[in-house]
Design an enzyme around this catalytic site. Structure first.
Site, mmCIF file in Angstrom:
data_model
loop_
_atom_site.group_PDB
_atom_site.id
_atom_site.type_symbol
_atom_site.label_atom_id
_atom_site.label_comp_id
_atom_site.label_asym_id
_atom_site.label_seq_id
_atom_site.Cartn_x
_atom_site.Cartn_y
_atom_site.Cartn_z
ATOM 1 N N TRP A 26 -96.153 86.366 -35.407
ATOM 2 C CA TRP A 26 -96.006 85.605 -34.112
ATOM 3 C C TRP A 26 -96.176 84.267 -35.384
ATOM 4 O O TRP A 26 -96.854 84.048 -36.713
ATOM 5 C CB TRP A 26 -96.989 85.512 -33.731
ATOM 6 C CG TRP A 26 -96.792 86.500 -32.623
ATOM 7 C CD1 TRP A 26 -97.983 87.098 -32.275
ATOM 8 C CD2 TRP A 26 -95.970 86.626 -31.191
ATOM 9 N NE1 TRP A 26 -98.195 87.897 -30.762
ATOM 10 C CE2 TRP A 26 -96.729 87.998 -30.794
ATOM 11 C CE3 TRP A 26 -94.577 86.653 -31.168
ATOM 12 C CZ2 TRP A 26 -96.022 88.364 -29.501
ATOM 13 C CZ3 TRP A 26 -94.166 86.432 -30.109
ATOM 14 C CH2 TRP A 26 -94.919 88.134 -29.076
ATOM 15 N N HIS A 31 -99.111 82.807 -32.528
ATOM 16 C CA HIS A 31 -101.342 82.918 -32.842
ATOM 17 C C HIS A 31 -102.040 82.681 -32.021
ATOM 18 O O HIS A 31 -102.960 82.624 -31.647
ATOM 19 C CB HIS A 31 -101.139 83.570 -34.510
ATOM 20 C CG HIS A 31 -100.921 84.625 -35.083
ATOM 21 N ND1 HIS A 31 -101.669 85.827 -34.747
ATOM 22 C CD2 HIS A 31 -99.512 84.554 -35.979
ATOM 23 C CE1 HIS A 31 -100.777 86.531 -35.349
ATOM 24 N NE2 HIS A 31 -99.432 85.924 -36.098
ATOM 25 N N ASP A 70 -102.269 84.588 -42.979
ATOM 26 C CA ASP A 70 -101.263 84.869 -42.464
ATOM 27 C C ASP A 70 -101.341 83.567 -44.040
ATOM 28 O O ASP A 70 -99.784 83.796 -44.746
ATOM 29 C CB ASP A 70 -100.136 84.511 -41.705
ATOM 30 C CG ASP A 70 -99.595 85.277 -40.906
ATOM 31 O OD1 ASP A 70 -99.736 86.317 -40.946
ATOM 32 O OD2 ASP A 70 -99.363 85.082 -39.651
ATOM 33 N N ARG A 73 -102.480 86.560 -46.956
ATOM 34 C CA ARG A 73 -101.913 87.413 -47.271
ATOM 35 C C ARG A 73 -101.090 87.147 -48.500
ATOM 36 O O ARG A 73 -100.219 88.277 -49.400
ATOM 37 C CB ARG A 73 -100.905 88.162 -46.354
ATOM 38 C CG ARG A 73 -100.068 87.164 -45.755
ATOM 39 C CD ARG A 73 -98.993 88.285 -44.941
ATOM 40 N NE ARG A 73 -97.722 89.004 -45.547
ATOM 41 C CZ ARG A 73 -97.346 89.413 -44.353
ATOM 42 N NH1 ARG A 73 -97.269 89.690 -43.019
ATOM 43 N NH2 ARG A 73 -96.799 90.649 -45.343
ATOM 44 N N HIS A 85 -100.781 93.845 -41.557
ATOM 45 C CA HIS A 85 -99.497 93.667 -40.359
ATOM 46 C C HIS A 85 -98.931 93.442 -39.174
ATOM 47 O O HIS A 85 -99.085 93.328 -38.598
ATOM 48 C CB HIS A 85 -99.441 91.559 -40.852
ATOM 49 C CG HIS A 85 -100.293 91.302 -41.651
ATOM 50 N ND1 HIS A 85 -100.617 89.709 -41.104
ATOM 51 C CD2 HIS A 85 -101.616 91.396 -42.168
ATOM 52 C CE1 HIS A 85 -101.588 88.926 -41.409
ATOM 53 N NE2 HIS A 85 -101.819 90.053 -42.959
ATOM 54 N N HIS A 141 -106.292 87.161 -36.338
ATOM 55 C CA HIS A 141 -105.210 87.694 -35.659
ATOM 56 C C HIS A 141 -104.198 89.107 -35.298
ATOM 57 O O HIS A 141 -103.311 88.928 -34.936
ATOM 58 C CB HIS A 141 -104.845 87.644 -37.376
ATOM 59 C CG HIS A 141 -104.049 87.044 -37.893
ATOM 60 N ND1 HIS A 141 -102.778 85.672 -37.849
ATOM 61 C CD2 HIS A 141 -102.611 87.974 -38.554
ATOM 62 C CE1 HIS A 141 -101.787 86.319 -38.329
ATOM 63 N NE2 HIS A 141 -101.620 86.931 -39.175
ATOM 64 N N ASP A 145 -100.531 90.024 -33.815
ATOM 65 C CA ASP A 145 -99.792 90.615 -34.122
ATOM 66 C C ASP A 145 -98.904 92.053 -34.067
ATOM 67 O O ASP A 145 -98.145 92.550 -33.842
ATOM 68 C CB ASP A 145 -100.194 91.099 -35.768
ATOM 69 C CG ASP A 145 -99.923 89.489 -37.152
ATOM 70 O OD1 ASP A 145 -99.403 89.357 -36.978
ATOM 71 O OD2 ASP A 145 -100.772 90.438 -38.186
ATOM 72 N N HIS A 151 -93.882 94.220 -35.082
ATOM 73 C CA HIS A 151 -94.622 94.490 -35.925
ATOM 74 C C HIS A 151 -95.239 95.824 -36.051
ATOM 75 O O HIS A 151 -95.872 96.579 -36.610
ATOM 76 C CB HIS A 151 -96.144 93.453 -35.625
ATOM 77 C CG HIS A 151 -95.641 92.689 -36.317
ATOM 78 N ND1 HIS A 151 -96.676 91.687 -37.194
ATOM 79 C CD2 HIS A 151 -94.814 91.217 -36.075
ATOM 80 C CE1 HIS A 151 -96.657 90.513 -37.654
ATOM 81 N NE2 HIS A 151 -94.928 89.975 -37.180
ATOM 82 N N HIS A 174 -86.840 89.590 -37.137
ATOM 83 C CA HIS A 174 -87.946 89.235 -37.096
ATOM 84 C C HIS A 174 -88.145 87.707 -36.142
ATOM 85 O O HIS A 174 -89.261 87.535 -35.794
ATOM 86 C CB HIS A 174 -88.962 89.726 -38.155
ATOM 87 C CG HIS A 174 -90.303 90.297 -38.383
ATOM 88 N ND1 HIS A 174 -90.420 90.807 -38.193
ATOM 89 C CD2 HIS A 174 -91.201 89.287 -38.246
ATOM 90 C CE1 HIS A 174 -92.435 90.809 -37.929
ATOM 91 N NE2 HIS A 174 -92.633 89.438 -38.313
ATOM 92 N N ASP A 178 -90.578 85.730 -34.088
ATOM 93 C CA ASP A 178 -92.395 85.094 -34.324
ATOM 94 C C ASP A 178 -91.501 83.781 -33.730
ATOM 95 O O ASP A 178 -92.781 83.787 -33.391
ATOM 96 C CB ASP A 178 -92.294 85.617 -35.796
ATOM 97 C CG ASP A 178 -93.109 86.633 -36.129
ATOM 98 O OD1 ASP A 178 -93.110 87.510 -35.861
ATOM 99 O OD2 ASP A 178 -92.787 86.663 -37.867
HETATM 100 ZN ZN LIG Z 1 -99.371 88.546 -39.703
#
Ligand SMILES: [Zn+2]
Ligand SMILES: *[C@@H]1O[C@H](CO)[C@@H](O)[C@H](O)[C@H]1NC(C)=O
Ligand SMILES: *[C@@H]1O[C@H](CO)[C@@H](O)[C@H](O)[C@H]1NC(C)=O
Length: 296
Positions: A26, A31, A70, A73, A85, A141, A145, A151, A174, A178
């Protein structure tokens, strides 16, 4: 600059892959909204525990860290967490959807395994403050997700490789789920936008359209079985890949404009999934706060 044809194609590909938005969750709006909804439902003890863990006494203590994972990562230190995720369900939408933990969660990890891992860490009384802070940010988080249908889908990297347009802007499927759809619906993506959306969805849960169903969203939640609990969330979200994300298959959306009818059909699913994620996150954090041996 001139390139031979194959180099041109490679350069074009690189250009496209660099300019396309590469969010894998997202967006921040989703989020942060999920986090604000959760903060509207947690018990006072849970609030106080997580305000301490997260070093933030404001009402934004959860929302303020909801997108940290996010950013992390993409750092060298956080690269190990990239597979956490999502869970790449090897199903066959739209003909058949489904998530199978043993089949779909590889050794590098997945969102279901990550929820188990970081929940267990939060329940470990001996965990240090730094790791506890990180585990909390991950749980906040990842519960978000796992509620985003793409996801929980392997097809074309969760739709990241399905190129579409949204309100005349080139993007991918995607990213549409999101960010584009939520941001069009709410008209922004700043923290106050998330707070406003969360207030509306919280009212819908307490007294509005979700009131009758909300308690059923908590069925099957079991702190002693985080894999069983979160695989259900993944399966439920993954069903929307067949029903709403790709009801007529991939070819029906490739290169298409999704800002119209497609958007209208997706909005109720996105609102439902954001509301569910926030309500469930509140319960999960309450269970951790009550079940944990952490002392204050
Ligand atoms: Zn994520
Ligand atoms: C708490 O979080 C909010 C949202 O991220 C932030 O604006 C605020 O500065 C934070 N407060 C502290 C003391 O860190
Ligand atoms: C569990 O968390 C630790 C600490 O972040 C991490 O190193 C490890 O890879 C995680 N394991 C799984 C299966 O997610």
């Amino acid at each position: 600059m001139k390139f031979p044809p194959s180099t041109t194609a490679t350069a074009l590909y690189l250009l496209i892959s660099c300019t396309l938005p590469t969010s894998h969750a997202w967006g921040s709006l989703g989020h942060e909204t999920i986090a604000y909804i959760a903060s509207n439902f947690v018990s006072p003890a849970t609030q106080s525990l997580f305000q301490t863990i997260l070093h933030n006494q404001t009402s934004s203590y959860l929302a303020g860290v909801a997108t940290w994972a996010d950013s992390f990562r993409y750092t060298a230190a956080g690269r190990f967490s990239a597979p956490f995720h999502f869970i790449d369900a090897e199903d066959d939408p739209p003909a058949s959807c489904g998530v199978v933990y043993a089949r779909d969660c590889p050794v590098e990890g997945c969102v279901v395994g990550a929820i188990r891992n970081y929940t267990a860490q939060l329940l470990d009384a001996d965990l240090g403050a730094g790791n506890r802070n990180m585990a909390a940010k991950f749980v906040i988080h990842f519960v978000g997700d796992i509620h985003q249908p793409l996801h929980d889908e392997s097809l074309d990297r969760g739709g990241n490789s399905i190129l579409v347009t949204f309100d005349n802007v080139q993007t991918n499927l995607h990213h549409v789920w999101d960010s584009n759809i939520p941001e069009k619906l709410i008209g922004g993506y700043a923290l106050p936008d998330a707070e406003r959306w969360a207030t509306a969805l919280t009212t819908a849960i307490k007294t509005g359209v979700y009131k009758t169903d909300a308690e059923s969203w908590l069925q099957g939640i079991d702190l002693s079985d985080p894999v069983g609990t979160s695989i259900r969330w993944a399966e439920e979200a993954n069903q929307f890949v067949c029903q709403t994300v790709l009801p007529e298959g991939k070819d029906a959306v490739v290169g298409k404009e999704l800002g119209g009818e497609y958007y209208e059909a997706a909005v109720p699913v996105i609102e439902l999934q954001v509301a569910r994620a926030g309500y469930r996150l509140a319960r999960w954090l309450d269970l951790i706060a009550a079940g944990g041996k952490t002392e204050f």
